[in-house]
Enzyme design. Structure first.
Site, PDB file in Angstrom:
ATOM      1  N   PRO A 191       0.613  -1.197  -0.076  1.00 35.73           N
ATOM      2  CA  PRO A 191      -0.035  -0.068  -0.220  1.00 35.73           C
ATOM      3  C   PRO A 191       0.857   1.172  -0.014  1.00 35.73           C
ATOM      4  O   PRO A 191       1.857   1.366   0.421  1.00 35.73           O
ATOM      5  CB  PRO A 191      -0.824  -0.127   1.239  1.00 35.73           C
ATOM      6  CG  PRO A 191       0.360  -0.973   2.246  1.00 35.73           C
ATOM      7  CD  PRO A 191       0.712  -1.886   1.304  1.00 35.73           C
ATOM      8  N   ASN A 192       0.406   2.233  -0.611  1.00 33.06           N
ATOM      9  CA  ASN A 192       0.962   3.615  -0.844  1.00 33.06           C
ATOM     10  C   ASN A 192       2.125   3.845  -1.591  1.00 33.06           C
ATOM     11  O   ASN A 192       2.478   4.913  -1.814  1.00 33.06           O
ATOM     12  CB  ASN A 192       1.291   4.215   0.539  1.00 33.06           C
ATOM     13  CG  ASN A 192      -0.179   4.286   1.470  1.00 33.06           C
ATOM     14  OD1 ASN A 192      -1.192   4.808   0.819  1.00 33.06           O
ATOM     15  ND2 ASN A 192      -0.115   3.792   2.406  1.00 33.06           N
ATOM     16  N   ASN A 205       7.815  -5.862  -1.149  1.00 36.03           N
ATOM     17  CA  ASN A 205       7.697  -4.674  -0.324  1.00 36.03           C
ATOM     18  C   ASN A 205       6.320  -4.557   0.576  1.00 36.03           C
ATOM     19  O   ASN A 205       5.466  -4.020  -0.423  1.00 36.03           O
ATOM     20  CB  ASN A 205       7.974  -3.236  -0.911  1.00 36.03           C
ATOM     21  CG  ASN A 205       8.003  -2.136   0.270  1.00 36.03           C
ATOM     22  OD1 ASN A 205       7.668  -2.187   1.196  1.00 36.03           O
ATOM     23  ND2 ASN A 205       8.826  -1.110  -0.125  1.00 36.03           N
ATOM     24  N   GLU A 256      12.298  -9.716   1.578  1.00 37.80           N
ATOM     25  CA  GLU A 256      11.407  -8.669   2.026  1.00 37.80           C
ATOM     26  C   GLU A 256      12.379  -7.300   1.845  1.00 37.80           C
ATOM     27  O   GLU A 256      13.515  -7.449   2.370  1.00 37.80           O
ATOM     28  CB  GLU A 256      11.007  -8.703   3.451  1.00 37.80           C
ATOM     29  CG  GLU A 256      10.339  -7.453   3.897  1.00 37.80           C
ATOM     30  CD  GLU A 256      10.258  -7.530   5.426  1.00 37.80           C
ATOM     31  OE1 GLU A 256       9.553  -6.394   6.165  1.00 37.80           O
ATOM     32  OE2 GLU A 256      10.230  -8.666   6.130  1.00 37.80           O
ATOM     33  N   TYR A 262      11.133   8.553   1.474  1.00 36.17           N
ATOM     34  CA  TYR A 262      10.914   7.480   0.503  1.00 36.17           C
ATOM     35  C   TYR A 262      11.853   7.761  -0.758  1.00 36.17           C
ATOM     36  O   TYR A 262      11.900   6.918  -1.765  1.00 36.17           O
ATOM     37  CB  TYR A 262       9.759   6.980   0.074  1.00 36.17           C
ATOM     38  CG  TYR A 262       9.050   6.617   1.454  1.00 36.17           C
ATOM     39  CD1 TYR A 262       9.275   5.480   2.120  1.00 36.17           C
ATOM     40  CD2 TYR A 262       7.944   7.429   2.051  1.00 36.17           C
ATOM     41  CE1 TYR A 262       8.650   5.095   3.396  1.00 36.17           C
ATOM     42  CE2 TYR A 262       7.293   7.087   3.041  1.00 36.17           C
ATOM     43  CZ  TYR A 262       7.636   5.706   3.675  1.00 36.17           C
ATOM     44  OH  TYR A 262       6.994   5.456   4.779  1.00 36.17           O
ATOM     45  N   HIS A 305      12.574  -2.734   1.724  1.00 34.51           N
ATOM     46  CA  HIS A 305      11.758  -1.403   2.304  1.00 34.51           C
ATOM     47  C   HIS A 305      12.703  -0.279   1.770  1.00 34.51           C
ATOM     48  O   HIS A 305      13.924  -0.606   1.826  1.00 34.51           O
ATOM     49  CB  HIS A 305      11.864  -1.564   3.787  1.00 34.51           C
ATOM     50  CG  HIS A 305      10.776  -2.446   4.280  1.00 34.51           C
ATOM     51  ND1 HIS A 305       9.361  -2.271   4.300  1.00 34.51           N
ATOM     52  CD2 HIS A 305      11.113  -3.806   4.843  1.00 34.51           C
ATOM     53  CE1 HIS A 305       8.981  -3.358   4.675  1.00 34.51           C
ATOM     54  NE2 HIS A 305       9.843  -4.233   5.171  1.00 34.51           N
ATOM     55  N   ALA A 334       3.173  -0.716   4.692  1.00 41.44           N
ATOM     56  CA  ALA A 334       2.684  -0.685   6.099  1.00 41.44           C
ATOM     57  C   ALA A 334       2.098  -2.266   6.454  1.00 41.44           C
ATOM     58  O   ALA A 334       1.938  -2.351   7.763  1.00 41.44           O
ATOM     59  CB  ALA A 334       1.462   0.207   6.230  1.00 41.44           C
ATOM     60  N   ARG A 356      13.124   3.891  12.517  1.00 42.68           N
ATOM     61  CA  ARG A 356      11.912   4.758  12.486  1.00 42.68           C
ATOM     62  C   ARG A 356      11.093   4.622  13.619  1.00 42.68           C
ATOM     63  O   ARG A 356      11.797   4.072  14.840  1.00 42.68           O
ATOM     64  CB  ARG A 356      11.307   4.379  11.150  1.00 42.68           C
ATOM     65  CG  ARG A 356      12.166   4.594   9.998  1.00 42.68           C
ATOM     66  CD  ARG A 356      11.417   4.868   8.734  1.00 42.68           C
ATOM     67  NE  ARG A 356      10.139   5.723   8.593  1.00 42.68           N
ATOM     68  CZ  ARG A 356       8.903   5.764   7.933  1.00 42.68           C
ATOM     69  NH1 ARG A 356       9.394   4.591   6.975  1.00 42.68           N
ATOM     70  NH2 ARG A 356       8.185   6.449   7.987  1.00 42.68           N
ATOM     71  N   ARG A 415       5.056  11.224  -2.254  1.00 38.40           N
ATOM     72  CA  ARG A 415       4.854  10.844  -0.934  1.00 38.40           C
ATOM     73  C   ARG A 415       6.020  10.773  -0.043  1.00 38.40           C
ATOM     74  O   ARG A 415       6.986  10.105  -0.148  1.00 38.40           O
ATOM     75  CB  ARG A 415       4.263   9.552  -0.781  1.00 38.40           C
ATOM     76  CG  ARG A 415       3.886   9.018   0.715  1.00 38.40           C
ATOM     77  CD  ARG A 415       3.314   7.616   0.833  1.00 38.40           C
ATOM     78  NE  ARG A 415       3.293   7.285   2.193  1.00 38.40           N
ATOM     79  CZ  ARG A 415       3.773   5.971   2.651  1.00 38.40           C
ATOM     80  NH1 ARG A 415       4.371   5.277   1.949  1.00 38.40           N
ATOM     81  NH2 ARG A 415       3.741   5.658   3.998  1.00 38.40           N
TER      82      ARG A 415
END
Length: 144
Positions: A9-10, A73, A97, A22, A99, A76, A106, A17
């Site tokens: 998502p996103n 990825n 995985e 990012y 990111h 969230a 974070r 964004r």
């Protein structure tokens, strides 16, 4: 060799964004870089992005027999989705995985990954290069 690349998502909002976190590359830019690397490695990739947890689960479940591995990825959903974790376990395919940001540096809620225990590895914090490193990693793992 064929790798399924999943974007959660996103990630369709990349480029606009929170570029300070990012980066300024778009998802199309990342997919183009992945496609070029796949060509260089002599493999196929299929990229898919959705904001829906259920659609990610569906794609993971349907990957068995069609793909040799998964580069994901989960965005969230990394921190919340037992369903995606279980789908990766059930698919029984090697998964990496990735990111863009360093999730371990974070907010506290972002440091827990439900996906990492099911993955052969996790790469984070290198921006778009996390994807490229991840594709190389899964390629090398499967090639062995």
């Amino acid at each position: 060799m064929k790798i399924l690349v999943l974007h959660g998502p996103n990630l369709n909002m990349l480029g606009t964004r929170e570029p300070e976190i990012y980066g300024s590359l778009t998802l199309d830019d990342i997919n183009a870089a992945l496609s070029q690397l796949a060509l260089d490695l002599g493999i196929e990739i299929e990229c898919f992005q959705t904001n829906s947890e259920g659609r990610l689960v569906d794609r993971i479940q349907s990957a068995a027999g069609l793909f040799d591995g998964i580069l994901i990825n989960p965005a969230a959903y990394t921190h919340t989705s037992i369903a995606i974790r279980d789908a990766i376990a059930a698919a029984a395919l090697p998964a990496v995985e990735v990111h863009l940001s360093n999730i371990h540096n974070r907010e506290k809620f972002r440091t827990k990954s439900y996906i990492a225990p099911m993955a052969i590895g996790q790469i984070c914090g290198f921006g778009a290069d996390s994807y490229l490193l991840g594709l190389r990693a899964i390629f090398n793992h499967i090639k062995k």
